[in-house]
Design a protein around this motif. Structure first.
Motif, short mmCIF file in Angstrom:
data_model
loop_
_atom_site.label_atom_id
_atom_site.label_comp_id
_atom_site.label_asym_id
_atom_site.label_seq_id
_atom_site.Cartn_x
_atom_site.Cartn_y
_atom_site.Cartn_z
N PRO A 7 0.93 -1.55 -0.04
CA PRO A 7 -0.10 0.02 -0.04
C PRO A 7 0.91 1.17 -0.05
O PRO A 7 0.55 2.33 -0.67
CB PRO A 7 -0.78 -0.24 1.31
N PHE A 8 1.94 1.18 0.64
CA PHE A 8 2.89 2.40 0.68
C PHE A 8 3.39 2.64 -0.51
O PHE A 8 3.45 3.98 -1.38
CB PHE A 8 4.03 2.28 1.68
N VAL A 9 3.94 1.73 -1.35
CA VAL A 9 4.42 1.81 -2.58
C VAL A 9 3.34 2.34 -3.45
O VAL A 9 3.59 3.11 -4.60
CB VAL A 9 5.15 0.70 -3.10
N GLY A 10 2.39 1.67 -3.64
CA GLY A 10 0.98 2.18 -4.30
C GLY A 10 0.77 3.54 -4.07
O GLY A 10 0.68 4.21 -4.92
N MET A 11 0.92 4.13 -2.68
CA MET A 11 0.46 5.56 -2.47
C MET A 11 1.76 6.45 -3.34
O MET A 11 1.12 7.44 -3.65
CB MET A 11 0.56 5.67 -0.94
N ILE A 12 2.75 6.00 -3.03
CA ILE A 12 3.75 6.81 -3.82
C ILE A 12 3.80 6.93 -5.15
O ILE A 12 3.99 7.81 -5.94
CB ILE A 12 5.24 6.09 -3.43
N ALA A 28 2.49 13.69 -19.72
CA ALA A 28 3.27 13.34 -18.65
C ALA A 28 2.90 12.35 -17.96
O ALA A 28 3.43 11.33 -17.22
CB ALA A 28 3.51 14.63 -17.89
N PHE A 29 1.45 12.41 -17.66
CA PHE A 29 0.76 11.26 -16.76
C PHE A 29 1.00 9.86 -17.30
O PHE A 29 1.26 8.82 -16.60
CB PHE A 29 -0.50 11.61 -16.50
N LEU A 30 0.82 9.82 -18.63
CA LEU A 30 1.05 8.40 -19.29
C LEU A 30 2.72 7.82 -19.44
O LEU A 30 2.82 6.91 -19.22
CB LEU A 30 0.48 8.61 -20.65
N LEU A 31 3.29 8.90 -19.54
CA LEU A 31 4.95 8.65 -19.56
C LEU A 31 5.28 8.32 -18.10
O LEU A 31 6.01 7.22 -18.19
CB LEU A 31 5.65 9.87 -19.88
N VAL A 32 4.75 8.81 -17.18
CA VAL A 32 5.15 8.45 -15.83
C VAL A 32 4.59 7.06 -15.43
O VAL A 32 5.21 6.10 -14.82
CB VAL A 32 4.71 9.39 -14.83
N GLY A 33 3.50 6.85 -15.73
CA GLY A 33 2.80 5.29 -15.54
C GLY A 33 3.61 4.39 -16.49
O GLY A 33 3.80 3.27 -15.82
N ALA A 34 3.66 4.66 -17.86
CA ALA A 34 4.45 3.55 -18.44
C ALA A 34 5.84 3.31 -18.00
O ALA A 34 6.36 2.22 -17.80
CB ALA A 34 4.61 4.06 -19.89
N TRP A 40 8.96 -1.28 -12.60
CA TRP A 40 8.22 -2.36 -11.83
C TRP A 40 8.70 -3.68 -12.33
O TRP A 40 8.99 -4.65 -11.69
CB TRP A 40 6.79 -2.15 -11.53
N ALA A 41 8.46 -4.09 -13.65
CA ALA A 41 8.74 -5.20 -14.38
C ALA A 41 10.08 -5.52 -14.24
O ALA A 41 10.47 -6.85 -13.93
CB ALA A 41 8.35 -4.93 -15.79
N VAL A 42 11.28 -4.61 -14.40
CA VAL A 42 12.71 -4.75 -14.53
C VAL A 42 12.94 -4.98 -13.03
O VAL A 42 13.70 -6.13 -12.80
CB VAL A 42 13.35 -3.59 -14.89
#
Length: 64
Positions: A7-12, A28-34, A40-42
């Motif tokens: 939950p903490f990582v999700g909040m950050i 920028a929202f999409l770039l940060v999300g991608a 996360w995957a790496v």
């Protein structure tokens, strides 16, 4: 952040996306999300024992 709860990582991550969306717009929202998803995957791959040797072996197998 060793030992950080999910939950903490999700909040950050949510806060990073909110700041990017507010200050940088939807692109920028999409770039940060991608990039966050890629990070996360790496991190998950490395945590499960993946490394540079694994990547090299995959490319060597595909050339045969």
């Amino acid at each position: 952040m060793a030992g950080a709860s999910a939950p903490f990582v999700g909040m950050i991550a949510g806060m990073a996306l909110a700041f990017a969306g507010y200050f940088g717009g939807f692109g920028a929202f999409l770039l940060v999300g991608a990039l966050g998803g890629l990070g996360w995957a790496v991190g998950r791959w490395v945590g499960d024992g993946g490394g540079a040797e694994t990547v090299r072996e995959m490319f060597e197998r595909s050339r045969r």
